[in-house]
Design a protein around this motif. Sequence first.
Motif, PDB file in Angstrom:
ATOM      1  N   GLU A 140       0.845  -1.192   0.000  1.00 55.43           N
ATOM      2  CA  GLU A 140       0.000   0.000   0.000  1.00 55.43           C
ATOM      3  C   GLU A 140       0.879   1.240   0.000  1.00 55.43           C
ATOM      4  O   GLU A 140       1.986   1.231   0.556  1.00 55.43           O
ATOM      5  N   LYS A 141       0.372   2.296  -0.620  1.00 54.60           N
ATOM      6  CA  LYS A 141       1.135   3.534  -0.698  1.00 54.60           C
ATOM      7  C   LYS A 141       0.340   4.660  -0.055  1.00 54.60           C
ATOM      8  O   LYS A 141      -0.823   4.899  -0.395  1.00 54.60           O
ATOM      9  N   GLN A 142       0.983   5.340   0.878  1.00 57.16           N
ATOM     10  CA  GLN A 142       0.399   6.495   1.555  1.00 57.16           C
ATOM     11  C   GLN A 142       1.325   7.679   1.322  1.00 57.16           C
ATOM     12  O   GLN A 142       2.342   7.812   1.979  1.00 57.16           O
ATOM     13  N   GLY A 143       0.974   8.529   0.335  1.00 59.63           N
ATOM     14  CA  GLY A 143       1.879   9.602  -0.046  1.00 59.63           C
ATOM     15  C   GLY A 143       3.135   9.001  -0.636  1.00 59.63           C
ATOM     16  O   GLY A 143       3.076   8.213  -1.580  1.00 59.63           O
ATOM     17  N   GLU A 147       4.007   0.893   2.339  1.00 63.18           N
ATOM     18  CA  GLU A 147       3.758  -0.060   3.415  1.00 63.18           C
ATOM     19  C   GLU A 147       3.768  -1.460   2.798  1.00 63.18           C
ATOM     20  O   GLU A 147       2.931  -1.776   1.953  1.00 63.18           O
ATOM     21  N   ASP A 162       7.826  -0.243   6.543  1.00 62.79           N
ATOM     22  CA  ASP A 162       7.409   0.991   5.881  1.00 62.79           C
ATOM     23  C   ASP A 162       8.688   1.677   5.396  1.00 62.79           C
ATOM     24  O   ASP A 162       9.673   1.759   6.140  1.00 62.79           O
TER      25      ASP A 162
END
Length: 252
Positions: A140-143, A147, A162
């Motif tokens: 998953e990508k947050q900004g 992750e 992360d």
Amino acid sequence: MTDYKEQSKETNWDDGHRLWPLPNMPWTMKQTWNDLLFAHFPVNFNVLRKLVPNIFPLDTYDGVCWVGVVPFHMTDIRLRGLPPIPGTDKFPELNVRTYVTIDGKPGVYFFSLDATNLLAIKVARTFYHLPYVRANMKVEKQGDMIEYESVRKSEDARFVADYRPVSEKYFAEKGSFEEWLVERYCLYTLNPKGVPLRCDILHHPWELQLAEANIKENTMLSSRGIVVENDSVVLHYSKQIEVRMWPLVKAF
């Protein structure tokens, strides 16, 4: 006779940064690698020598061997002349690797390659003799933060972290440690008869960034009996690179 080296440049690709010519045959597979973390750990030569087949000469930098844990996810996977096949054209992958050189050709030796796609695993094990194993994986990508989680199905080998880039993009300097780590344009493996084989690859030089990572769990090395020299880890990130692969040829 068709000059397949010229075909490698069909999209203005240049192989001039490679140390040896490409095989005079067509590439067979194309992939794009995304959001790579290079997490490198120092390992004593004698420890690693027991784990890598003797036919492969180990590379060292200032007398130290290095093992990389490299999580990323692949897209745009396709065989030459065929469109992407839905269900097999993208999936995450996690490599554990070290570095060897045969006949002046520096390359990569894989201890393991974790992936989610069962068909891709079977194809890679059959045709490229690579130690792929199946894992449950999540990316998953947050900004700018990636992750990443990989948990192998068959044994307690997992990687949870992360990570993100923390510098501007740059190319490794000629002769530098970073160039030694990443600028390798083949992989080595053994076929079932123990014959050493080489798979040539082509991509542009790596655009690197320094990285930071919160590695929450990592048993990828210990699951293969790899004991690191110390807890220090060298971290780099690369956003994306397009890769082409050639058929296996004899390494000698």
